[in-house]
Design an enzyme around this catalytic site. Structure first.
Site, PDB file in Angstrom:
ATOM      1  N   GLU A 214       0.854  -1.195   0.000  1.00 51.12           N
ATOM      2  CA  GLU A 214       0.000   0.000   0.000  1.00 51.12           C
ATOM      3  C   GLU A 214       0.893   1.250   0.000  1.00 51.12           C
ATOM      4  O   GLU A 214       2.103   1.152   0.225  1.00 51.12           O
ATOM      5  CB  GLU A 214      -0.929   0.019   1.218  1.00 51.12           C
ATOM      6  CG  GLU A 214      -0.205   0.074   2.555  1.00 51.12           C
ATOM      7  CD  GLU A 214      -1.101   0.590   3.687  1.00 51.12           C
ATOM      8  OE1 GLU A 214      -1.653   1.689   3.535  1.00 51.12           O
ATOM      9  OE2 GLU A 214      -1.222  -0.088   4.717  1.00 51.12           O
TER      10      GLU A 214
ATOM     11  N   LYS B 245      -4.098  -2.239  15.265  1.00 52.44           N
ATOM     12  CA  LYS B 245      -3.720  -1.528  16.492  1.00 52.44           C
ATOM     13  C   LYS B 245      -4.824  -1.633  17.522  1.00 52.44           C
ATOM     14  O   LYS B 245      -6.008  -1.691  17.209  1.00 52.44           O
ATOM     15  CB  LYS B 245      -3.432  -0.067  16.172  1.00 52.44           C
ATOM     16  CG  LYS B 245      -2.137   0.108  15.402  1.00 52.44           C
ATOM     17  CD  LYS B 245      -1.521   1.467  15.654  1.00 52.44           C
ATOM     18  CE  LYS B 245      -0.151   1.562  14.991  1.00 52.44           C
ATOM     19  NZ  LYS B 245      -0.218   2.067  13.622  1.00 52.44           N
TER      20      LYS B 245
HETATM   21  N1  PSU Z   1      -3.324   1.251  10.773  1.00 53.07           N
HETATM   22  C1  PSU Z   1      -2.012   1.442  11.013  1.00 53.07           C
HETATM   23  N2  PSU Z   1      -1.275   2.149  10.109  1.00 53.07           N
HETATM   24  C2  PSU Z   1      -1.829   2.669   8.973  1.00 53.07           C
HETATM   25  C3  PSU Z   1      -3.214   2.432   8.725  1.00 53.07           C
HETATM   26  C4  PSU Z   1      -3.924   1.732   9.650  1.00 53.07           C
HETATM   27  O1  PSU Z   1      -1.513   0.990  12.025  1.00 53.07           O
HETATM   28  O2  PSU Z   1      -1.123   3.321   8.176  1.00 53.07           O
HETATM   29  C5  PSU Z   1      -3.840   2.954   7.466  1.00 53.07           C
HETATM   30  C6  PSU Z   1      -3.915   1.823   6.413  1.00 53.07           C
HETATM   31  O3  PSU Z   1      -3.734   2.370   5.122  1.00 53.07           O
HETATM   32  C7  PSU Z   1      -5.349   1.327   6.572  1.00 53.07           C
HETATM   33  C8  PSU Z   1      -6.077   2.624   6.881  1.00 53.07           C
HETATM   34  O4  PSU Z   1      -5.864   0.689   5.428  1.00 53.07           O
HETATM   35  O5  PSU Z   1      -5.193   3.339   7.732  1.00 53.07           O
HETATM   36  C9  PSU Z   1      -7.416   2.397   7.556  1.00 53.07           C
HETATM   37  O6  PSU Z   1      -8.057   3.606   7.705  1.00 53.07           O
HETATM   38  P1  PSU Z   1      -9.571   3.664   8.232  1.00 53.07           P
HETATM   39  O7  PSU Z   1      -9.501   3.292   9.683  1.00 53.07           O
HETATM   40  O8  PSU Z   1     -10.026   5.073   8.002  1.00 53.07           O
HETATM   41  O9  PSU Z   1     -10.334   2.667   7.409  1.00 53.07           O
END
Ligand code: PSU
Ligand code: MN
Length: 299
Positions: free
Chosen positions: A23, A157
């Site tokens: 990604e 996380k």
């Molecule tokens: N969790 C992490 N690091 C990240 C992300 C999530 O520990 O960089 C990023 C990833 O790209 C993941 C996105 O797909 O955040 C998820 O965002 P949301 O919670 O808005 O769906």
């Protein structure tokens, strides 16, 4: 939607050689601070290549969805970005975004469209705490269920509701495999206190899970615990996470901005100790993913 493939990725796919998608959100200013983001990218790419696979960074650049970037394009994904989840991809293309940083959901969508079956990341998004009232469930989970891609991550996380995240993945039929480990990891720590539904010990097993699933459109999640030496102290982290969430609430942050905000607060509160941990786990995930890609290609 047809992503544009780099020459090396196109050749590898045509020759059935192993490829690992990455990604771009994690490498952008939304994921890691400079210069750690550049180091993370280099280490992930080196780990994939050392294991005999071809790295394929995903991104939207100048309105073009890409799978595989040339080396001289790497600096473009290290800077300011607009977050692009799967639903944002058509908008990013239609509006010609300079740099749409792909999240997990966007990356597995692009990987699937390109014919790449293995993807490595740091942590996936999940069900947020308080989702009962906010409805905030990451699109990553739906994407895992709807694209035929193996996602290799370090769990998610602990600011998320990990128990409900696992419940969601069960409901939508995504196999969740603990990599040489019995527990579902919580990114900075090796255990979330929750069992992984299954444990696997080899790349061959993961490849066999992919080829034997009943839903051909669905994915597989492999959860790799952070290396022991890089693990952070779970009790200290707990307090940090609680404070980060409270700050997020107080600042009135909502929606897609929540995750980047909380990540920034965690990095601040751990005084950068979270950064080396993040790099170590991302590199390890890339290495494990490459081994799985080799096994998938051999099968
Ligand atoms: N969790 C992490 N690091 C990240 C992300 C999530 O520990 O960089 C990023 C990833 O790209 C993941 C996105 O797909 O955040 C998820 O965002 P949301 O919670 O808005 O769906
Ligand atoms: Mn969300």
């Amino acid at each position: 939607m047809h992503p544009v493939l780099s020459d090396d990725v196109a050749h590898a796919i045509a020759d059935r050689q192993p490829v690992v998608a990455l990604e771009s959100t994690i490498f952008s200013n939304l994921g890691l601070p400079s210069p750690s983001n550049a180091e993370a990218l280099e280490r992930c790419i080196a780990a994939i290549e050392a294991a005999g696979a071809v790295p394929a960074v995903t991104a939207v650049l100048d309105g073009v969805a890409r799978v595989g970037l040339a080396r001289d394009e790497h600096p473009r994904i290290l800077g300011a970005a607009r977050k692009a989840a799967e639903r944002d991809l058509p908008v990013a293309i239609a509006q010609g975004w300079t740099f749409g940083a792909t999240t997990v959901s966007a990356s597995v969508a692009l990987a699937a469209a390109a014919g790449v079956s293995v993807f490595a990341t740091g942590g996936i998004g999940g069900v947020h705490r308080g989702a009962d009232s906010t409805g905030d469930v990451s699109a990553d989970l739906d994407a895992l269920a709807h694209h035929p891609v193996i996602t290799v991550c370090a769990g998610a996380k602990a600011f998320l509701d990990l128990a409900r995240t696992l419940e969601y993945l069960e409901t939508v039929g995504v196999p969740v495999l603990g990599w040489q480990h019995d527990d579902f990891p919580a990114f900075y720590t090796r255990s979330s206190g929750l069992r992984a539904p299954h444990r696997v010990d080899s790349a061959k097993e993961v490849a066999a899970v992919l080829s034997n699933r009943t839903r051909r459109h669905s994915g597989v999640l492999v959860a790799v615990p952070i290396p022991q030496v890089a693990e952070l102290d779970p009790s200290e982290l707990d307090a940090v996470l609680v404070r980060a969430l409270a700050d997020c609430d107080a600042a009135g942050i909502t929606g897609a901005a929540i995750t980047p905000f909380v990540l920034g607060r965690i990095a601040q509160a751990t005084e950068g100790r979270s950064i080396p941990a993040n790099l170590a786990l991302a590199e390890q995930n890339a290495r494990v993913a490459a081994g799985i890609a080799v096994a998938v290609a051999a099968g």
